[in-house]
Scaffold this motif. Sequence first.
Motif, PDB file in Angstrom:
ATOM      1  N   THR A 223     -43.183-104.324  18.419  1.00 14.51           N
ATOM      2  CA  THR A 223     -42.849-103.767  19.678  1.00 14.51           C
ATOM      3  C   THR A 223     -41.382-103.641  19.955  1.00 14.51           C
ATOM      4  N   GLY A 224     -40.981-102.636  20.734  1.00 12.78           N
ATOM      5  CA  GLY A 224     -39.562-102.392  20.987  1.00 12.78           C
ATOM      6  C   GLY A 224     -38.864-101.724  19.940  1.00 12.78           C
ATOM      7  N   ALA A 225     -37.462-101.490  20.019  1.00 15.19           N
ATOM      8  CA  ALA A 225     -36.762-100.734  19.149  1.00 15.19           C
ATOM      9  C   ALA A 225     -36.888-101.315  17.886  1.00 15.19           C
ATOM     10  N   PRO A 226     -37.089-100.476  16.724  1.00 21.92           N
ATOM     11  CA  PRO A 226     -37.263-101.064  15.479  1.00 21.92           C
ATOM     12  C   PRO A 226     -35.880-101.688  14.751  1.00 21.92           C
ATOM     13  N   HIS A 227     -34.819-101.239  15.335  1.00 16.78           N
ATOM     14  CA  HIS A 227     -33.388-101.557  14.941  1.00 16.78           C
ATOM     15  C   HIS A 227     -32.593-100.711  16.065  1.00 16.78           C
ATOM     16  N   ARG A 228     -31.142-101.360  15.830  1.00 18.87           N
ATOM     17  CA  ARG A 228     -30.363-100.676  16.860  1.00 18.87           C
ATOM     18  C   ARG A 228     -29.183 -99.888  16.431  1.00 18.87           C
ATOM     19  N   GLU A 229     -29.329 -99.416  15.087  1.00 21.30           N
ATOM     20  CA  GLU A 229     -28.289 -98.487  14.602  1.00 21.30           C
ATOM     21  C   GLU A 229     -28.034 -97.396  15.133  1.00 21.30           C
ATOM     22  N   LEU A 230     -29.198 -96.764  15.700  1.00 19.67           N
ATOM     23  CA  LEU A 230     -29.041 -95.401  16.655  1.00 19.67           C
ATOM     24  C   LEU A 230     -28.321 -95.621  17.896  1.00 19.67           C
ATOM     25  N   ALA A 231     -28.201 -96.871  18.359  1.00 19.72           N
ATOM     26  CA  ALA A 231     -27.530 -97.079  19.643  1.00 19.72           C
ATOM     27  C   ALA A 231     -25.993 -97.526  19.585  1.00 19.72           C
ATOM     28  N   ARG A 232     -25.345 -97.485  18.196  1.00 20.44           N
ATOM     29  CA  ARG A 232     -24.200 -97.625  18.178  1.00 20.44           C
ATOM     30  C   ARG A 232     -23.477 -96.455  18.189  1.00 20.44           C
ATOM     31  N   GLU A 233     -22.233 -96.403  18.820  1.00 28.23           N
ATOM     32  CA  GLU A 233     -21.674 -95.278  19.132  1.00 28.23           C
ATOM     33  C   GLU A 233     -21.214 -94.297  17.799  1.00 28.23           C
ATOM     34  N   ASP A 234     -20.996 -95.110  16.644  1.00 25.46           N
ATOM     35  CA  ASP A 234     -20.513 -94.769  15.479  1.00 25.46           C
ATOM     36  C   ASP A 234     -21.686 -94.271  14.709  1.00 25.46           C
ATOM     37  N   TRP A 235     -22.798 -94.313  15.146  1.00 29.02           N
ATOM     38  CA  TRP A 235     -24.109 -93.958  14.016  1.00 29.02           C
ATOM     39  C   TRP A 235     -23.858 -92.583  13.350  1.00 29.02           C
ATOM     40  N   ARG A 236     -23.318 -91.459  13.965  1.00 27.69           N
ATOM     41  CA  ARG A 236     -23.358 -90.266  13.456  1.00 27.69           C
ATOM     42  C   ARG A 236     -22.412 -90.338  12.159  1.00 27.69           C
ATOM     43  N   ASP A 237     -21.644 -91.215  12.127  1.00 32.42           N
ATOM     44  CA  ASP A 237     -20.574 -91.109  10.850  1.00 32.42           C
ATOM     45  C   ASP A 237     -21.499 -91.888   9.607  1.00 32.42           C
ATOM     46  N   HIS A 238     -22.369 -92.755   9.705  1.00 32.61           N
ATOM     47  CA  HIS A 238     -22.558 -93.462   8.777  1.00 32.61           C
ATOM     48  C   HIS A 238     -24.407 -93.233   8.488  1.00 32.61           C
ATOM     49  N   VAL A 239     -25.079 -93.089   9.169  1.00 34.27           N
ATOM     50  CA  VAL A 239     -26.648 -93.049   9.514  1.00 34.27           C
ATOM     51  C   VAL A 239     -27.057 -91.673   9.502  1.00 34.27           C
ATOM     52  N   VAL A 240     -28.076 -91.374   8.679  1.00 37.28           N
ATOM     53  CA  VAL A 240     -28.934 -90.190   8.745  1.00 37.28           C
ATOM     54  C   VAL A 240     -30.345 -90.626   8.886  1.00 37.28           C
TER      55      VAL A 240
END
Length: 389
Positions: free
Chosen positions: A213-230
Motif C-alpha cells: 500500500t502507499g506509493a510504490p516508490h518516490r522517484e516521481l516525487a523528486r523535482e529532477d525526475w524528468r531528467d533521469h526517469v521515464v
Amino acid sequence: MAEMNPWVTAVTDPPVTISRRWLAETPPVPGLPTIELAQAAPSYPPAEALREHLAELALRPEVYGYVLGVGLEHVRAAIAGDAAGAYGAAIDAEDVVVTAGCNQAFCLVIGALCAAGDEVVVPTPYYFDHDMWLRAEAVTPVYVATGADFVPDPGAIAAAITDRTRAIVLVTPNNPTGAEYPSAVIAAIAEVARARGVVLVLDETYREFREGTGAPHRELAREDWRDHVVHLGSFSKSLAIPGARIGALLAGPRVRREVAKLLDCQTICAPRAAQEAVAFGLTHLTDWMAERRIAMQERVAAGRAVLADEPGGFRLGASGAFFAYVEHPFERRSATEVARRLLAEVGVLCIPGDAFGPGQTRWLRLAFGNVEADLIPEVGRRFEIGGIP
C-alpha cells in the motif's frame, strides 16, 4: 524476394504465439480440459458502465477522427492526476504521452534513446517483448541476473554500465516473476542512473495489482525526475481492456519530443475510443478497479497455497500481480520441454522460463489472470500428476 532484416529474423517468435501454436497442435487430454495459464489477460470483461459508455461513444462521429498525437488533453490530465495520487508527486498533463499500449510506449522510448550498437541494462528474468524489441533494433541488452528473491542488485546494475549504456529497464511488479521491487532498491538504481547519466525506464504495468500500500516508490516525487526517469504504464489490466491497446508514458520534454515523432510514424495516435475509456475509468471506476485488484490478489494467494506443498516437485519461487514463477523438478529437461509435456499430458498451458532469458530453463511462468480462484486447486492436482517422470 529480398533478404529480410537480419536483426528481426534473429528474434524468436513471440512466446505467447508459440504457446498458441502448441495449443493448436496438441490434442486435448481426455477428461482434463485445458487450463490456460499462458497469456496475462483478465478473464473478466470490462465494467458494464464502461461498456455502456463506449457504446454511447460509438455513435459520435468525432470518435473516429485523429487526435493530437500525444493524447487528448482531458485524458492526459486524468492520467497525470492518477499518477500524482499514486506517487505523491507533482505530475502535469504535459508530462504524459498516451500510447497504443505499454509495449508501444517501451518501443517509442527505446527508439528515442538508443541507436544501433547502444546498450540497455536488463535484469533477468526479463519481459520477453522488451528483449525482442531491443534486439530487433540492434540495441544490445546487457543481462544482469537477479538473486533468489528475483530483485535486482543495484551494485550489479552499476557494474554492468558502460559508455554505450543508454538506459536501465525495470519491471515492477515483475513480469514474469510477480516480485515487487522494494522502494529502496528502486531508489538506489535510480541514483545509479543519475550518477552515470543514463535513463531509468520504469515499467509499472501491474501497479494496480501490487500487494503493498502507499506509493510504490518516490522517484516521481523528486523535482529532477524528468531528467533521469521515464515511467511506463498500462490500462489493459486495470480496466480489463487489453484489446483496446492503451497505455501511457511519463517523461521529460526532451524524451517526449522525440517520442512524439516516432508515435506519428507508427500509429499517429492511440485509439480515440480507448483514450476516452481511460478517462472514464479513472474518474468513475475506482471502486470497480479496487475490487478487481482484491480478486486478483485472491487468485495469487490461492496459487501460493496450492504450490506451498510443492505438488509433483514444482516449487514456487516468487509470485505477485498476475503471476507465479515456478521451478520445475526435472534437472535434465528444459523449461520448454516441460511446458510442452504439461500441455500434452495434463492439459496445463504455461510459458517456459526459456522465454525470459539466460539461466531460466528450470522455471515456468503461470499467469492467473485467465483462471478463476476456484479452479486454481486443480492446477496443483495437475502438477502432482505432471511431476511423475
